[in-house]
Design an enzyme around this catalytic site. Sequence first.
Site, PDB file in Angstrom:
ATOM      1  N   GLY A 217       0.822  -1.208   0.000  1.00  0.00           N
ATOM      2  CA  GLY A 217       0.000   0.000   0.000  1.00  0.00           C
ATOM      3  C   GLY A 217       0.848   1.247   0.000  1.00  0.00           C
ATOM      4  O   GLY A 217       2.048   1.187  -0.276  1.00  0.00           O
ATOM      5  N   ASN A 218       0.245   2.388   0.284  1.00  0.00           N
ATOM      6  CA  ASN A 218       0.991   3.645   0.375  1.00  0.00           C
ATOM      7  C   ASN A 218       0.390   4.513   1.475  1.00  0.00           C
ATOM      8  O   ASN A 218      -0.590   4.122   2.118  1.00  0.00           O
ATOM      9  CB  ASN A 218       1.026   4.357  -0.979  1.00  0.00           C
ATOM     10  CG  ASN A 218      -0.356   4.733  -1.461  1.00  0.00           C
ATOM     11  OD1 ASN A 218      -1.021   5.552  -0.859  1.00  0.00           O
ATOM     12  ND2 ASN A 218      -0.801   4.097  -2.543  1.00  0.00           N
ATOM     13  N   ARG A 219       0.944   5.683   1.673  1.00  0.00           N
ATOM     14  CA  ARG A 219       0.589   6.496   2.843  1.00  0.00           C
ATOM     15  C   ARG A 219      -0.620   7.393   2.624  1.00  0.00           C
ATOM     16  O   ARG A 219      -0.933   8.225   3.471  1.00  0.00           O
ATOM     17  CB  ARG A 219       1.782   7.372   3.244  1.00  0.00           C
ATOM     18  CG  ARG A 219       2.973   6.592   3.702  1.00  0.00           C
ATOM     19  CD  ARG A 219       4.101   7.541   4.107  1.00  0.00           C
ATOM     20  NE  ARG A 219       5.325   6.802   4.396  1.00  0.00           N
ATOM     21  CZ  ARG A 219       5.557   6.135   5.515  1.00  0.00           C
ATOM     22  NH1 ARG A 219       4.637   6.130   6.465  1.00  0.00           N
ATOM     23  NH2 ARG A 219       6.685   5.489   5.690  1.00  0.00           N
TER      24      ARG A 219
END
Length: 422
Positions: A217-219
């Site tokens: 995923g990412n932030r």
Amino acid sequence: MAPRAAGKRVVLGVTGGIAAYKAVEVCRRLVDAGVHVMPVLTDDALRFVGEATFSALASERCRHSLWDDAEAIPHIRLGQVAELIVVVPATARFIGSYAGGIADGLLLATVLATRAPVVVCPAMHTEMWEHPAVQENLSILVRRGVQVVPPDEGRLAGGDVGAGRMAEPAEIVDAVLGMLEVGPRAVARRHKDLVGRRVLVSAGGTREPIDPVRFIGNRSSGKQGHAIADAASERGAQVVLVTATAKPGPPGATVVRVDTAAEMQEALLEHATDADVVVMAAAVADFRPKAPSGRKLSRSEGLHEIVFEPTPDILAELGRRRREGQVLVGFAAETHEVAQRAAAKLSAKRADLIVANDVSVPEAGFDHDTNAVTILAVDGSSRQVPLASKREVADAILDIVVDRLLDRDAPAGGDRDPRSDL
Ligand code: PMT
């Protein structure tokens, strides 16, 4: 007194709804402002208000029929001499007939036979106002350049309370005088400028599965995309929000929840077909595990090699499939060479605007409540938005989007506000 509006010829259309009594006040206020008012009432309007009232107050006698007049073709004359037409109230039936091009009666024939700006002031019960048929018809009119003074919430006929109560006469007169003096673009800014527009927004970071319990995923928190959806909704748009978060969408919006880039692509391509505006604020994964495991990977099995494959480039696909008149906005989240990389994305993805987001700036970008961006337009212009709340950034983006929409609606050489340049 509004000097530049004085002497201008305005057709005041009145249709058959209980709010027709407020049209009397609109008529009086316009005449007081020096406007030459030509009232046209539909047959149904005459059930609510009297011809004699308008003939006494207005600058010309009241008209209501295509046939009982000495003038052979009254709608053509009215349509040609009018410098603006305002319809107070505009019923669901009037809005539908106008959108459908049905010249059923003198008022409809006049609005179809004019090149003057037309303003409609809808008034109806909440259920009717929110009905997709009414909203679709209004969208058609807005796309053709008709201005809308949207209804407020308040007391309705029969004692109900809700959305659909016609705007107050002072607000309607303010909009009419403003249009006569400064043009529709400036007036749109003072009102809900996205009424009748369909705005599709993506938000959040996608999650690409490694196995049933793990993902890449990412932030992204979705705050920026949700702020854009909230702002668009408050500015009157019908919003579809495709979000990879669990956050609530704006009231009345269609919210589609997704996890992966593939799910996000499917939802966006479906809803983009009839969107007037698409804003890609989501942080979509660029790569995903090629063969996610169907069962949880376990440490006891030793190290696992994950092979990645690229995800679909949704923004580029939206650019390829873009329908005429649609405004497409992408983002570019960068940590270096921000301007060059954002400019490259603007042309590669065939977007109208790219919001360059330098995510190395303190308090800007992923998961912060604030952001700082530069909005690049395809015509080479740009606008910097220094550190501000994500809501303020959202409104700055939508201001430029509205200008683009008005440019596309305006006839060639028509209303062009120099301030629309970024
Ligand atoms: O969500 P927040 O915590 O509030 O943070 C906001 C944000 C930093 C996520 C947001 O402001 C932002 O910059 N969003 C874009 C993030 C991104 O993925 O940028 P990109 O430069 O990698 O992608 C360029 C554009 O292509 C983006 O519009 C992106 O949505 C789109 N894209 C990217 C990859 C892909 N496979 N398909 C796409 O459509």
